[in-house]
Structure formats: structure tokens, C-alpha cells
Design a protein around this motif. Structure first.
Motif, PDB file in Angstrom:
ATOM      1  N   PRO A 333       1.185  -1.087   0.247  1.00  0.00           N
ATOM      2  CA  PRO A 333       0.095  -0.113  -0.079  1.00  0.00           C
ATOM      3  C   PRO A 333       1.002   1.355   0.349  1.00  0.00           C
ATOM      4  CG  PRO A 333      -0.643  -1.254   2.196  1.00  0.00           C
ATOM      5  CD  PRO A 333       0.917  -1.870   1.310  1.00  0.00           C
ATOM      6  N   GLN A 334       0.532   2.373   0.082  1.00  0.00           N
ATOM      7  CA  GLN A 334       1.140   3.434  -0.474  1.00  0.00           C
ATOM      8  C   GLN A 334       1.677   3.707   1.616  1.00  0.00           C
ATOM      9  OE1 GLN A 334      -2.211   6.046  -0.418  1.00  0.00           O
ATOM     10  NE2 GLN A 334      -2.616   6.952   1.558  1.00  0.00           N
ATOM     11  N   ARG A 335       1.217   3.744   2.322  1.00  0.00           N
ATOM     12  CA  ARG A 335       2.326   3.471   3.389  1.00  0.00           C
ATOM     13  C   ARG A 335       2.245   2.644   4.272  1.00  0.00           C
ATOM     14  NH1 ARG A 335       0.323   8.041   8.109  1.00  0.00           N
ATOM     15  NH2 ARG A 335       1.499   9.208   6.400  1.00  0.00           N
ATOM     16  N   ILE A 336       3.655   1.768   5.070  1.00  0.00           N
ATOM     17  CA  ILE A 336       3.389   0.488   6.243  1.00  0.00           C
ATOM     18  C   ILE A 336       4.411   1.189   6.973  1.00  0.00           C
ATOM     19  CG2 ILE A 336       5.096  -1.522   6.065  1.00  0.00           C
ATOM     20  CD1 ILE A 336       5.275  -1.565   3.482  1.00  0.00           C
ATOM     21  N   ILE A 337       3.712   0.635   8.340  1.00  0.00           N
ATOM     22  CA  ILE A 337       4.223   1.216   9.876  1.00  0.00           C
ATOM     23  C   ILE A 337       4.544   0.319  10.399  1.00  0.00           C
ATOM     24  CG2 ILE A 337       2.859   2.490  11.834  1.00  0.00           C
ATOM     25  CD1 ILE A 337       0.745   3.781  10.090  1.00  0.00           C
ATOM     26  N   VAL A 338       5.199  -0.136  10.902  1.00  0.00           N
ATOM     27  CA  VAL A 338       6.277  -0.892  11.619  1.00  0.00           C
ATOM     28  C   VAL A 338       6.416  -0.301  13.044  1.00  0.00           C
ATOM     29  CG1 VAL A 338       6.618  -1.799   9.491  1.00  0.00           C
ATOM     30  CG2 VAL A 338       8.181  -0.769  10.526  1.00  0.00           C
ATOM     31  N   GLY A 339       6.860  -1.905  13.427  1.00  0.00           N
ATOM     32  CA  GLY A 339       6.920  -1.471  15.052  1.00  0.00           C
ATOM     33  C   GLY A 339       8.313  -0.527  15.307  1.00  0.00           C
ATOM     34  N   THR A 340       9.510  -1.632  14.801  1.00  0.00           N
ATOM     35  CA  THR A 340      10.956  -1.085  14.248  1.00  0.00           C
ATOM     36  C   THR A 340      11.014  -1.237  12.904  1.00  0.00           C
ATOM     37  OG1 THR A 340      10.986  -2.244  16.970  1.00  0.00           O
ATOM     38  CG2 THR A 340      13.000  -1.423  15.362  1.00  0.00           C
ATOM     39  N   LEU A 341      12.015   0.277  12.562  1.00  0.00           N
ATOM     40  CA  LEU A 341      11.984   0.000  10.716  1.00  0.00           C
ATOM     41  C   LEU A 341      13.441  -1.077  10.515  1.00  0.00           C
ATOM     42  CD1 LEU A 341      12.774   3.732  10.982  1.00  0.00           C
ATOM     43  CD2 LEU A 341      11.397   2.661   9.734  1.00  0.00           C
ATOM     44  N   PRO A 342      13.230  -1.482   9.991  1.00  0.00           N
ATOM     45  CA  PRO A 342      14.001  -2.501   9.299  1.00  0.00           C
ATOM     46  C   PRO A 342      15.277  -2.456   9.283  1.00  0.00           C
ATOM     47  CG  PRO A 342      12.632  -2.160   7.966  1.00  0.00           C
ATOM     48  CD  PRO A 342      11.996  -1.224   9.378  1.00  0.00           C
ATOM     49  N   SER A 343      16.277  -2.693   9.462  1.00  0.00           N
ATOM     50  CA  SER A 343      17.900  -2.593   8.757  1.00  0.00           C
ATOM     51  C   SER A 343      16.842  -2.381   7.478  1.00  0.00           C
ATOM     52  CB  SER A 343      18.866  -3.282   9.024  1.00  0.00           C
ATOM     53  OG  SER A 343      18.191  -4.796   8.557  1.00  0.00           O
ATOM     54  N   GLU A 344      18.658  -1.451   6.672  1.00  0.00           N
ATOM     55  CA  GLU A 344      17.649  -0.949   5.266  1.00  0.00           C
ATOM     56  C   GLU A 344      16.669  -0.387   4.780  1.00  0.00           C
ATOM     57  OE1 GLU A 344      19.984  -4.238   4.016  1.00  0.00           O
ATOM     58  OE2 GLU A 344      22.130  -4.593   4.532  1.00  0.00           O
ATOM     59  N   SER A 345      16.176   0.362   6.090  1.00  0.00           N
ATOM     60  CA  SER A 345      14.861   0.779   5.726  1.00  0.00           C
ATOM     61  C   SER A 345      14.657   1.986   4.229  1.00  0.00           C
ATOM     62  CB  SER A 345      14.451   1.611   6.670  1.00  0.00           C
ATOM     63  OG  SER A 345      15.409   2.754   7.234  1.00  0.00           O
ATOM     64  N   GLU A 346      15.514   2.397   4.226  1.00  0.00           N
ATOM     65  CA  GLU A 346      15.389   3.398   2.848  1.00  0.00           C
ATOM     66  C   GLU A 346      15.730   2.320   1.351  1.00  0.00           C
ATOM     67  OE1 GLU A 346      19.152   6.073   2.318  1.00  0.00           O
ATOM     68  OE2 GLU A 346      18.122   7.288   4.286  1.00  0.00           O
ATOM     69  N   GLN A 347      16.547   1.157   1.296  1.00  0.00           N
ATOM     70  CA  GLN A 347      17.045   0.457   0.618  1.00  0.00           C
ATOM     71  C   GLN A 347      15.092  -0.615  -0.248  1.00  0.00           C
ATOM     72  OE1 GLN A 347      19.937  -2.276   0.341  1.00  0.00           O
ATOM     73  NE2 GLN A 347      21.384  -0.641   0.942  1.00  0.00           N
ATOM     74  N   ILE A 348      14.459  -0.588   1.469  1.00  0.00           N
ATOM     75  CA  ILE A 348      13.438  -1.813   1.402  1.00  0.00           C
ATOM     76  C   ILE A 348      12.312  -0.942   1.072  1.00  0.00           C
ATOM     77  CG2 ILE A 348      11.663  -2.822   3.059  1.00  0.00           C
ATOM     78  CD1 ILE A 348      14.607  -4.504   2.292  1.00  0.00           C
ATOM     79  N   ALA A 349      12.376   0.227   1.360  1.00  0.00           N
ATOM     80  CA  ALA A 349      11.032   1.073   0.407  1.00  0.00           C
ATOM     81  C   ALA A 349      11.589   1.091  -0.795  1.00  0.00           C
ATOM     82  CB  ALA A 349      11.866   2.881   1.492  1.00  0.00           C
ATOM     83  N   GLN A 350      12.531   1.785  -1.181  1.00  0.00           N
ATOM     84  CA  GLN A 350      13.196   1.556  -3.021  1.00  0.00           C
ATOM     85  C   GLN A 350      12.320   0.586  -2.989  1.00  0.00           C
ATOM     86  OE1 GLN A 350      13.953   3.853  -4.664  1.00  0.00           O
ATOM     87  NE2 GLN A 350      13.297   2.971  -5.897  1.00  0.00           N
ATOM     88  N   TRP A 351      12.506  -0.876  -2.574  1.00  0.00           N
ATOM     89  CA  TRP A 351      11.860  -2.178  -2.548  1.00  0.00           C
ATOM     90  C   TRP A 351      10.433  -2.187  -3.370  1.00  0.00           C
ATOM     91  CZ3 TRP A 351       9.933  -5.947  -0.494  1.00  0.00           C
ATOM     92  CH2 TRP A 351       9.712  -7.436  -1.424  1.00  0.00           C
ATOM     93  N   LEU A 352      10.239  -1.538  -2.170  1.00  0.00           N
ATOM     94  CA  LEU A 352       8.588  -2.196  -2.514  1.00  0.00           C
ATOM     95  C   LEU A 352       8.546  -0.798  -2.811  1.00  0.00           C
ATOM     96  CD1 LEU A 352       8.642  -1.794   2.025  1.00  0.00           C
ATOM     97  CD2 LEU A 352       7.632  -3.451   0.166  1.00  0.00           C
ATOM     98  N   SER A 353       8.889   0.860  -3.885  1.00  0.00           N
ATOM     99  CA  SER A 353       7.925   1.259  -4.172  1.00  0.00           C
ATOM    100  C   SER A 353       8.327   0.818  -5.722  1.00  0.00           C
ATOM    101  CB  SER A 353       9.041   2.340  -3.738  1.00  0.00           C
ATOM    102  OG  SER A 353       8.634   3.275  -3.177  1.00  0.00           O
TER     103      SER A 353
END
Length: 653
Positions: A333-353
Motif C-alpha cells: 500500500p501507500q504506507r507501511i507502519i512497523v513497530g521497528t524500522l527494518p535494517s536498510e530501511s531506505e533500500q527496503i522502501a525503494q524496493w517496495l516502491s
């Protein structure tokens, strides 16, 4: 988050860790040659099995850190390193490529020390086949086409079937496999009960059908209000054209969707699409909960159990779960809310996008309504984990079972991979063998194999077991001369007249422990085959006697008796029962096939049940042919007329 069930390693594990050195002199030259580039590394044990897959922006620094004396690493990583015999690296161009390759290799090899969704199964999803002119709605377990849309995965089969039923009833999508380039003369039953608009008979145009598909996609993505609004506009247009029959259909559909929409729980005042991910876990096992909110309403909850052996921390656990969950076909979806930000969160966000085709925001909310929703999801994850930890399959019980079995059988290490074999036949007819595989104490069903015994039609379990084991272990040696033809797996594995065999990870993996269903005799056959292939010192073997559930070991006169209440006993009997079930199921399938193709099919009035009763009574067609009319009449359900008819047909020549 730690739970009260958190435990430390056993005394045996601690001793193992203390004696295991962290330096590997044999790998020194290989470590010096590593590049300072991004890539993926694979750790292999002495049997060349992949036990861990990792990624790094600098392979040389990362891989070398595992093997340097004095490096501050956790006891679990020290344990993993103590098992490493070799490593391999794959250099890529960017960290994003390394991230994707790491995820693919973890899915393919399922290494013991990586964070994994438990079991080797793929959870079911709904597929909308947009690659076809008239898309179908299907149940699948993996994404198969890049143009198709996937919804799920669903951990509850009941919920999945309910959703499909609702979509089919509301939007009349086809589920058949008929090729629409050859129109049918008449529609099927689904058209008459208003579950399909029969594009197979051209009763609906492609444009009209595609509009229904768009409505179904909106509904599956939680945009029910948009679907209702669009249907109301269409109903008004049809009313202006005096098409009252269509208006009535739309009215009923709107009422049906409004009823479903009213049952959904409102979570947010805004009509937004968001996923909430919460992970609760201890040092061995975690539970991840995903709450899917669409248009501000709770669309569904998915729960998953994750196994982890390295205690790599919540950020790495979140990263591994997000990659595995959204890589199964689920659209972010347009936003994913997590209890703890994952490691390498910027790369994960780019992959999700990239997967969504639009920007995805990955955040960790700390206040307000979203924090309360996340807290509720976390409470659900903790409760699900509590229930899981109390189940017999939880990791602590399995680990204890493997530890007890190692001690009882005098093994040098844990029997991570166990294979059990059983023979099934009826007086030597339709003989088959089963091979079931347990890894880390759990069934690895994708590695199960059937063997159809060749050239034996008399009761001889020893010869059948010998043939099975020879064919199984010959896969480890490309130059083996034995014919290999295990059947019943969906593919024909062959190595005949020097032809290369189809690759099989299951058959080409060396087990740690063989369990043969039988006593000393069957054990002797297994020892003979292992000696033949030079594996007797590498693969441990035990024969499980059927009478008292005792384990016989090579060279020992007295059996090993396990406590009937111990985890080791339950594990051994579980794998034995699974092997028996798998063998007898395949044997029955072959018997049914023989029955259907036999001369009994020509007898009018003889049902499948009576055929089975006849073969059970006489054990074979040969003995059935030798039976008299009076003997046939003694079989329940066989009357005088039917007995005479059977006798006449079997003796017509």
C-alpha cells in the motif's frame, strides 16, 4: 521483544561453542582474495549445504569479520561459524541487487540460520489473470505472471475460499480454463446460477467484462465504497434508458456489497491504504502480524510464524519478513507502519516502491491513533506467539528432540536432515517405497519422494528396500551404473545409459540420519547399501522395530529404547508414521489404477468398492480367476447372479 519463554543454550551447546575456534586457516587465502564490492555470501558446512545467506556492501570486510580472532560476535553466530567449512560469494553491481539476490537465495535454499517463514509451503493467494482477454479468478501459491494481480497471501484457507465466493457472486468472473478463441455453444452451470456471465459463449463483451474485473480488483483492495459509488452511477444510467432488468441486478449487487462494507471495522477516519506490521518473538521464534487497512477500514489480518537461530535483532527480523511477505505477490500500500524500522530501511522502501509502481512510505509511528493500532497488532502477535510456543512443534521442543536423539544414538552432531523409508505392497503386488524428509525436526514435504519398485512382484521387503536405497544414493554419484527411476513425483528422474539426470535437490542432498522402518534385517540392508557407496561413516543409520519402537544400530546387539514421553521418541515415531502414510497412499493409488484398468471393468454392476473388496479377499487377479462361484459369493455384497457374471467373464476363453 523477549518473552518469558526465552531460554539459553543447553550445556552441550555451550561446550560446543567454547571448543569451536573462530579462525579457519584453510580459508585464509580465499579471504584475502575477496573484493571490496557489494554482493552476497553463502556459508557452507562440511557437507556443502548452505546454512546461511547474507549480503553486504563490502564483501571483504563483512565475510572476514566472521573469521577474525577476537571479534566480538554473539554465541549464536560463533556457533554458526564453527560449522562453516567453506563459503561462496557472488559479486553484484549495487546494494539493491544484493538485497534482491539475497532474498531469492534464501527462498530457494531455506538456510538453517536465516530468518524464515516456518515450513516450506507457499501460502495461497488469489490471482486475477490480467494477462488474458477475459481474466480469471484462481487460487495459486506463487506469482506466475508479471502482468497478473495477486491478493493475499492468506494463512486461512477458509477465509480465502470465502473471499473468492464473495467476489464470484458479486462480479460474475469466470473460473474455468476454457480457451475463449473457441466459443462454446452453451454456457455452463455457473451462468445459470448467476456466478458467471459466460464470456465463453460471447454473452458479454470484453469491455463490459473488464469493467467487472476492475470492480473486483477495487473490492479486493478494500475500495468497496468506490465500487458501490460506480455501481450506483451505472444503475442511474440504466434507469434513464429504461433498462429495468439491469437496474434490478445492480440494485441487488449494491445491497450485497453494502452489507459486507458495513461489517468491516473502521480503524482510521481517513480513507487511506496502510499496512501495520508488528513482530513479537524470543531468541528462537517470532510471530509477525500484518493488519491490512484499506480505505480506513480493517480488511484483514495475516499471522506468520518465523524461525530464527541467530538472534539477529528486531531490525533484521523486520527486514527479512517484509521481503518474504511482499515478494509473494502482495502489492504494497501507500504506507507501511512497523513497530521497528527494518535494517536498510531506505533500500527496503525503494524496493517496495518498485513493486507498487508508486512511492511507498515506510515509517514507525510513535504517537496518536496509528500508534494505538500498532500496539493492538503487537498484542495480537504476542498472543499468537504464546499459543505457538505451547504447541508441540515449537522450536524448543524440536531442538530438545534433536539433542536427545543425538545423545541416544551417539551421533557427532545434530541430525538436521533425517530421511525415513518404508515399503508398501499387497502380497508383492504394486510394490512402492516412500522417502520422507524432516529438516530441523519439521517435515520438508517438497523433498518427499516415491519409488515404484521395479522387477519384483513377490513379497521381499529386503530386496525392495535395497533397490530403493541404491536408487536413492546413486543420485549422489554421476558415474553410478544402477538404473534410477523413482516415479510418482510429477517428474521422471532418470539416469539411463549415461544420460544426465534431472537435478533434484532432495536426492542430491546427503542426510545426517537414515531411519529404516524395520528391525535388524532391514538395517543390515541399509548398511550394505551405505558401504556400497562409501557413505557408512558419513551417514548415520538406525532400524526402527515395529513391535516395541526400538532403534537398532549397526554393530550393536541390543537396541536403543527411547522414553515414550520424550520429544525424541515423538519425533522418531512421527517420521515413521509419515513414511508409512506416504507409502500406503501411493500404493493405494496404484491399486486403484490397476483395478480401473483390469478386466473387472467389463463387468456390469460391479462398483469400485466391490472391486476393492474382491481384490482384498483374494489378494490378486490370479487368485480371483482361480476362485469358484461359491467362493466369490462369500465376498460381502456379491450375490449369486453377480458372482456367476464375474466367473463367466474371467473364464470366457
Amino acid at each position: 521483544m523477549d518473552t518469558p519463554n526465552s531460554v539459553e543454550y543447553s550445556v552441550q551447546d555451550s561446550a560446543l561453542l567454547e571448543t569451536a575456534g573462530l579462525t579457519h586457516p584453510a580459508l585464509a587465502e580465499k579471504l584475502r582474495g575477496l573484493p571490496h564490492k557489494p554482493g552476497v555470501y553463502l556459508m557452507l558446512d562440511r557437507k556443502q549445504r548452505i546454512i546461511y545467506v547474507g549480503k553486504s556492501s563490502n564483501l571483504k570486510n563483512r565475510v572476514s569479520s566472521y573469521f577474525q580472532s577476537g571479534t566480538q560476535i554473539s554465541p549464536r553466530i560463533r556457533w554458526m561459524v564453527s560449522l562453516v567449512d567453506n563459503f561462496e560469494t557472488i559479486v553484484v553491481d549495487s546494494e539493491m541487487e544484493a538485497l534482491l539476490l539475497e532474498n531469492n537465495l534464501i527462498k530457494q535454499h531455506r538456510p538453517f540460520f536465516n530468518v524464515l517463514l516456518r515450513d516450506d509451503k507457499n501460502y495461497p493467494m488469489l490471482e486475477m489473470s490480467l494477462s488474458e482477454p477475459f481474466p480469471r479468478l484462481r487460487l495459486v501459491r506463487r506469482a506466475r505472471h508479471p502482468r497478473n494481480r495477486y491478493f493475499g497471501p492468506y494463512t486461512s484457507a477458509k477465509a480465502l475460499h470465502h473471499v473468492r465466493k464473495v467476489v464470484q457472486k458479486a462480479f460474475h468472473l469466470r473460473t474455468c480454463t476454457h480457451k475463449l478463441d473457441k466459443p462454446l455453444k452453451a454456457p455452463c452451470l455457473n451462468y445459470h446460477i448467476h456466478l458467471c456471465d459466460a464470456p465463453c459463449t460471447a454473452k458479454i463483451s470484453q469491455e463490459e467484462y473488464r469493467e467487472q474485473v476492475r470492480g473486483a480488483i477495487d473490492f479486493l483492495e478494500g475500495r468497496t465504497a468506490h465500487v458501490i459509488k460506480r455501481l450506483q452511477e451505472e444503475m442511474n444510467r440504466e434507469a434513464e434508458c429504461w433498462n429495468y432488468e439491469r437496474c434490478a441486478q445492480l440494485r441487488d449487487l449494491i445491497a450485497y456489497l453494502e452489507h459486507i462494507y458495513s461489517e468491516q471495522k473502521v480503524m482510521l477516519p481517513q480513507a487511506v491504504d496502510e499496512d501495520y506490521i508488528a513482530v513479537a518473538g524470543d531468541n528462537f521464534q517470532s510471530c509477525a502480524i500484518v493488519w491490512q487497512i484499506r480505505q480506513g477500514k480493517l480488511l484483514g489480518q495475516h499471522s506468520f510464524v518465523l524461525n530464527s537461530q541467530l538472534d539477529s535483532g528486531l531490525p533484521d527480523t523486520y527486514r527479512a519478513f517484509i521481503l518474504q511477505f511482499y515478494d509473494k505477490g502482495q502489492r504494497p500500500p501507500q504506507r507501511i507502519i512497523v513497530g521497528t524500522l527494518p535494517s536498510e530501511s531506505e533500500q527496503i522502501a525503494q524496493w517496495l516502491s518498485d513493486r507498487r509502481g508508486r512511492s511507498v512510505r515506510l515509517t514507525s509511528e510513535q504517537r496518536g491513533l496509528r500508534q494505538r493500532i500498532l500496539h493492538m497488532a503487537l498484542n495480537n502477535a504476542q498472543e499468537h506467539l504464546r499459543q505457538e510456543l505451547n504447541s508441540p512443534s515449537q522450536p524448543l521442543v524440536r531442538r530438545q528432540a534433536l539433542s536427545d536423539l543425538r545423545e541416544a544414538l551417539g551421533l557427532t552432531g545434530y541430525p538436521w536432515r533425517m530421511e525415513c523409508y518404508d515399503i508398501s505392497n499387497t502380497q508383492g503386488k504394486q510394490p512402492v517405497a516412500s522417502m520422507v524428509v524432516f529438516e530441523q525436526g519439521l517435515p520438508r514435504r517438497a523433498h518427499y519422494r516415491h519409488f515404484r519398485i521395479q522387477g519384483l512382484d513377490t513379497p521381499n521387503d529386503f530386496a525392495m528396500m535395497k533397490q530403493t536405497l541404491q536408487r536413492r544414493f546413486a543420485h549422489l554419484f554421476p558415474d553410478a551404473k544402477e538404473e534410477i527411476q523413482p516415479l510418482g513425483t510429477g517428474k521422471r528422474w532418470q539416469r539411463l545409459r549415461g544420460k544426465a539426470a534431472v537435478s533434484s535437490e532432495s536426492l542430491e542432498t546427503i542426510p545426517d540420519l537414515l531411519i529404516i522402518d524395520g528391525g535388524k534385517g532391514q538395517l543390515g540392508v541399509a548398511v550394505e547399501v551405505l558401504e556400497q557407496y562409501g557413505l557408512l561413516g558419513t551417514v548415520a543409520v538406525a532400524g526402527l522395530a515395529k513391535q516395541n519402537e526400538e532403534l537398532y544400530l549397526p554393530g550393536q546387539s541390543f537396541p536403543v529404547t527411547l522414553d515414550t514421553n520424550s520429544p525424541a521418541y515423538l519425533l522418531v515415531t512421527h517420521i515413521r508414521d509419515e513414511a508409512h502414510r506416504f507409502a500406503i497412499t501411493f500404493h493405494r493409488q496404484l491399486r486403484q489404477k490397476t483395478i480401473r484398468s483390469s478386466a473387472l471393468n467389463e463387468i456390469k454392476g460391479l462398483s469400485e468398492t466391490k472391486k476393492i473388496d474382491l481384490l482384498n479377499a483374494f489378494q490378486s487377479l490370479k487368485k480371483l480367476q482361480e476362485a469358484s462361484v461359491e467362493e466369490l459369493r462369500r465376498v460381502p455384497g456379491i450375490g449369486a447372479i453377480l458372482a456367476q457374471r464375474i466367473y463367466s467373464l474371467l473364464h470366457h476363453d
